[in-house]
Write a protein that holds these residues in place. Structure first.
Motif, PDB file in Angstrom:
ATOM      1  N   ALA A  87      16.772 -51.314  42.147  1.00  0.00           N
ATOM      2  CA  ALA A  87      15.560 -51.499  43.001  1.00  0.00           C
ATOM      3  C   ALA A  87      14.485 -50.346  42.773  1.00  0.00           C
ATOM      4  CB  ALA A  87      16.359 -51.249  44.498  1.00  0.00           C
ATOM      5  N   ARG A  88      13.330 -50.578  43.192  1.00  0.00           N
ATOM      6  CA  ARG A  88      12.115 -49.595  42.987  1.00  0.00           C
ATOM      7  C   ARG A  88      12.375 -48.245  43.682  1.00  0.00           C
ATOM      8  NH1 ARG A  88       7.212 -53.353  44.387  1.00  0.00           N
ATOM      9  NH2 ARG A  88       8.381 -53.727  46.210  1.00  0.00           N
ATOM     10  N   GLY A  89      11.653 -47.484  43.187  1.00  0.00           N
ATOM     11  CA  GLY A  89      11.405 -45.890  43.812  1.00  0.00           C
ATOM     12  C   GLY A  89      12.892 -45.390  43.924  1.00  0.00           C
ATOM     13  N   GLU A  90      13.128 -44.585  44.874  1.00  0.00           N
ATOM     14  CA  GLU A  90      14.348 -43.741  45.020  1.00  0.00           C
ATOM     15  C   GLU A  90      15.368 -44.623  45.792  1.00  0.00           C
ATOM     16  OE1 GLU A  90      13.023 -40.069  46.502  1.00  0.00           O
ATOM     17  OE2 GLU A  90      11.803 -39.388  44.959  1.00  0.00           O
ATOM     18  N   ARG A  91      15.144 -45.998  45.903  1.00  0.00           N
ATOM     19  CA  ARG A  91      16.205 -46.694  47.087  1.00  0.00           C
ATOM     20  C   ARG A  91      17.695 -46.362  46.459  1.00  0.00           C
ATOM     21  NH1 ARG A  91      11.502 -49.757  47.067  1.00  0.00           N
ATOM     22  NH2 ARG A  91      10.892 -50.393  49.317  1.00  0.00           N
ATOM     23  N   GLU A 111      21.916 -55.560  37.477  1.00  0.00           N
ATOM     24  CA  GLU A 111      20.631 -56.114  36.885  1.00  0.00           C
ATOM     25  C   GLU A 111      20.505 -57.319  37.417  1.00  0.00           C
ATOM     26  OE1 GLU A 111      21.467 -55.499  32.572  1.00  0.00           O
ATOM     27  OE2 GLU A 111      20.399 -53.584  32.592  1.00  0.00           O
ATOM     28  N   ALA A 112      20.179 -57.620  38.533  1.00  0.00           N
ATOM     29  CA  ALA A 112      19.921 -58.957  39.275  1.00  0.00           C
ATOM     30  C   ALA A 112      18.877 -59.778  38.774  1.00  0.00           C
ATOM     31  CB  ALA A 112      20.025 -58.923  40.669  1.00  0.00           C
ATOM     32  N   VAL A 113      18.714 -60.833  38.798  1.00  0.00           N
ATOM     33  CA  VAL A 113      17.632 -61.584  38.338  1.00  0.00           C
ATOM     34  C   VAL A 113      16.154 -61.399  38.907  1.00  0.00           C
ATOM     35  CG1 VAL A 113      16.755 -64.051  38.143  1.00  0.00           C
ATOM     36  CG2 VAL A 113      19.274 -63.533  37.517  1.00  0.00           C
ATOM     37  N   ARG A 114      16.414 -61.258  40.485  1.00  0.00           N
ATOM     38  CA  ARG A 114      15.343 -60.830  41.254  1.00  0.00           C
ATOM     39  C   ARG A 114      14.978 -59.361  41.189  1.00  0.00           C
ATOM     40  NH1 ARG A 114      16.354 -65.344  45.868  1.00  0.00           N
ATOM     41  NH2 ARG A 114      15.770 -67.241  44.767  1.00  0.00           N
ATOM     42  N   SER A 115      15.579 -58.598  40.554  1.00  0.00           N
ATOM     43  CA  SER A 115      15.351 -57.044  40.552  1.00  0.00           C
ATOM     44  C   SER A 115      14.006 -56.732  39.958  1.00  0.00           C
ATOM     45  CB  SER A 115      16.369 -56.239  39.905  1.00  0.00           C
ATOM     46  OG  SER A 115      17.705 -56.113  40.357  1.00  0.00           O
ATOM     47  N   VAL A 116      13.236 -55.858  40.413  1.00  0.00           N
ATOM     48  CA  VAL A 116      11.921 -55.869  40.190  1.00  0.00           C
ATOM     49  C   VAL A 116      12.021 -54.909  38.903  1.00  0.00           C
ATOM     50  CG1 VAL A 116       9.643 -54.775  40.608  1.00  0.00           C
ATOM     51  CG2 VAL A 116      10.749 -56.365  42.261  1.00  0.00           C
ATOM     52  N   VAL A 152      27.324 -48.169  33.788  1.00  0.00           N
ATOM     53  CA  VAL A 152      25.972 -48.465  33.188  1.00  0.00           C
ATOM     54  C   VAL A 152      25.249 -49.924  33.905  1.00  0.00           C
ATOM     55  CG1 VAL A 152      26.656 -47.246  31.180  1.00  0.00           C
ATOM     56  CG2 VAL A 152      27.177 -49.756  31.503  1.00  0.00           C
ATOM     57  N   PRO A 153      24.275 -50.079  33.999  1.00  0.00           N
ATOM     58  CA  PRO A 153      23.924 -51.059  34.542  1.00  0.00           C
ATOM     59  C   PRO A 153      24.229 -52.384  33.700  1.00  0.00           C
ATOM     60  CG  PRO A 153      21.874 -49.633  34.334  1.00  0.00           C
ATOM     61  CD  PRO A 153      23.248 -48.788  33.762  1.00  0.00           C
ATOM     62  N   ALA A 154      24.477 -53.405  34.671  1.00  0.00           N
ATOM     63  CA  ALA A 154      25.220 -54.637  33.896  1.00  0.00           C
ATOM     64  C   ALA A 154      24.815 -55.753  34.962  1.00  0.00           C
ATOM     65  CB  ALA A 154      26.563 -54.498  33.573  1.00  0.00           C
ATOM     66  N   SER A 155      25.116 -57.194  34.201  1.00  0.00           N
ATOM     67  CA  SER A 155      24.892 -58.232  35.048  1.00  0.00           C
ATOM     68  C   SER A 155      25.572 -58.303  36.234  1.00  0.00           C
ATOM     69  CB  SER A 155      24.803 -59.415  34.270  1.00  0.00           C
ATOM     70  OG  SER A 155      26.231 -59.737  33.777  1.00  0.00           O
ATOM     71  N   GLY A 196      22.590 -57.447  46.902  1.00  0.00           N
ATOM     72  CA  GLY A 196      21.389 -57.838  45.935  1.00  0.00           C
ATOM     73  C   GLY A 196      20.353 -57.365  46.242  1.00  0.00           C
ATOM     74  N   PRO A 197      19.038 -57.630  45.352  1.00  0.00           N
ATOM     75  CA  PRO A 197      17.539 -57.032  45.766  1.00  0.00           C
ATOM     76  C   PRO A 197      17.141 -57.483  46.808  1.00  0.00           C
ATOM     77  CG  PRO A 197      17.568 -58.729  43.950  1.00  0.00           C
ATOM     78  CD  PRO A 197      19.224 -58.471  44.309  1.00  0.00           C
ATOM     79  N   GLU A 198      15.954 -56.924  46.957  1.00  0.00           N
ATOM     80  CA  GLU A 198      15.358 -57.122  48.334  1.00  0.00           C
ATOM     81  C   GLU A 198      14.863 -58.722  48.270  1.00  0.00           C
ATOM     82  OE1 GLU A 198      11.871 -54.653  49.010  1.00  0.00           O
ATOM     83  OE2 GLU A 198      13.031 -53.053  49.364  1.00  0.00           O
ATOM     84  N   GLY A 199      14.839 -59.672  47.096  1.00  0.00           N
ATOM     85  CA  GLY A 199      14.555 -60.861  47.118  1.00  0.00           C
ATOM     86  C   GLY A 199      15.834 -61.947  47.294  1.00  0.00           C
ATOM     87  N   GLY A 200      17.110 -61.037  47.016  1.00  0.00           N
ATOM     88  CA  GLY A 200      18.376 -61.800  47.396  1.00  0.00           C
ATOM     89  C   GLY A 200      18.805 -62.002  45.985  1.00  0.00           C
TER      90      GLY A 200
END
Length: 245
Positions: A87-91, A111-116, A152-155, A196-200
């Motif tokens: 997610a963006r910023g310090e979230r 690393e979600a599909v809708r992650s900004v 580590v970031p992953a799918s 998930g991300p803010e977009g789900g």
């Protein structure tokens, strides 16, 4: 008796029998921030569940810690792993900090599909180092003797596939699902919670999670912010298995 508010993380590989050398950051924290002098007592934890009564001492021109015997600190009965979308910023920083305080054993950035946010290898390594520092500091502050593993970031597929055997996998989905109390299993080896991300999560990600054995859960009619959802999910599951507080 050690001072309850004086705690320092020293990795176990830096502990040699009854003493541990200090790196520059340790010396700055103990001497400049806490303003301690040789003879001061504190607690050292090794990040692996061990705690030591310690004393600040001089060794020639350097400062070291002299340590008492290692004491194994009991860990939580519930093993909760948290997979959280980038997610963006310090979230994400907030999620790492609060999940550590709540007792999460493992943190997996997704690393979600809708992650900004998209991290190249260099930025990913930098962010990982930051999250591990935040986890270590949160463990020091809240009194944990262990530090959660930060992966580590992953799918999403990789994170779900990496869940230990016997773990109940719960994917929180704004599109609907079962009440959290109905998907938590007290007898499970642990729980992997997926936020998930803010977009789900996309329908494809949801289907992949279901195919891997995940159960869908919902917080109810309200749509929570990403960081709120992650913190609430951890607290709810810890409470439902009787291991919060």
């Amino acid at each position: 008796m050690t001072h309850p508010r004086r705690r320092l993380f020293v990795p176990r590989d830096r502990i040699a029998q009854d003493r541990a050398p200090l790196v520059a950051a340790d010396t700055h924290y103990l001497c400049d921030v806490l303003r301690l002098v040789p003879g001061a007592e504190m607690e050292v934890f090794d990040g692996e569940g061990g705690s030591y009564a310690a004393r600040l001492a001089e060794d020639g021109q350097a400062l070291v810690l002299t340590l008492g015997p290692r004491r194994d600190v009991s860990v939580r009965r519930a093993r909760v792993h948290l997979g959280f979308a980038l997610a963006r910023g310090e979230r994400c920083d907030l999620v790492v900090q609060k999940a550590t305080e709540l007792g999460v054993a493992c943190l997996s950035p997704v690393e979600a599909v809708r992650s900004v946010v998209r991290l190249d290898p260099e930025r990913g390594a930098e962010r990982l180092r930051r999250w591990r520092r935040i986890a270590a500091e949160a463990a020091r502050q809240c009194g944990r003797a262990d530090i959660p593993v930060v992966g580590v970031p992953a799918s999403l597929e990789t994170v779900v596939a990496g869940a230990p055997e016997g773990f109940r996998k719960i994917l929180f989905y704004e599109g609907g699902g079962e009440p959290v109390a109905d998907v938590v299993e007290r007898g499970a080896a642990g729980h992997l919670l997926l936020i998930g991300p803010e977009g789900g999560f996309t329908p494809e990600e949801v289907n992949a999670g279901l195919a891997a054995g995940a159960r869908l859960a919902t917080f109810g009619p309200r749509v929570l912010r990403f960081e709120t959802a992650a913190i609430v999910a951890v607290a709810l599951v810890q409470h439902l298995v009787g291991d919060l507080g």
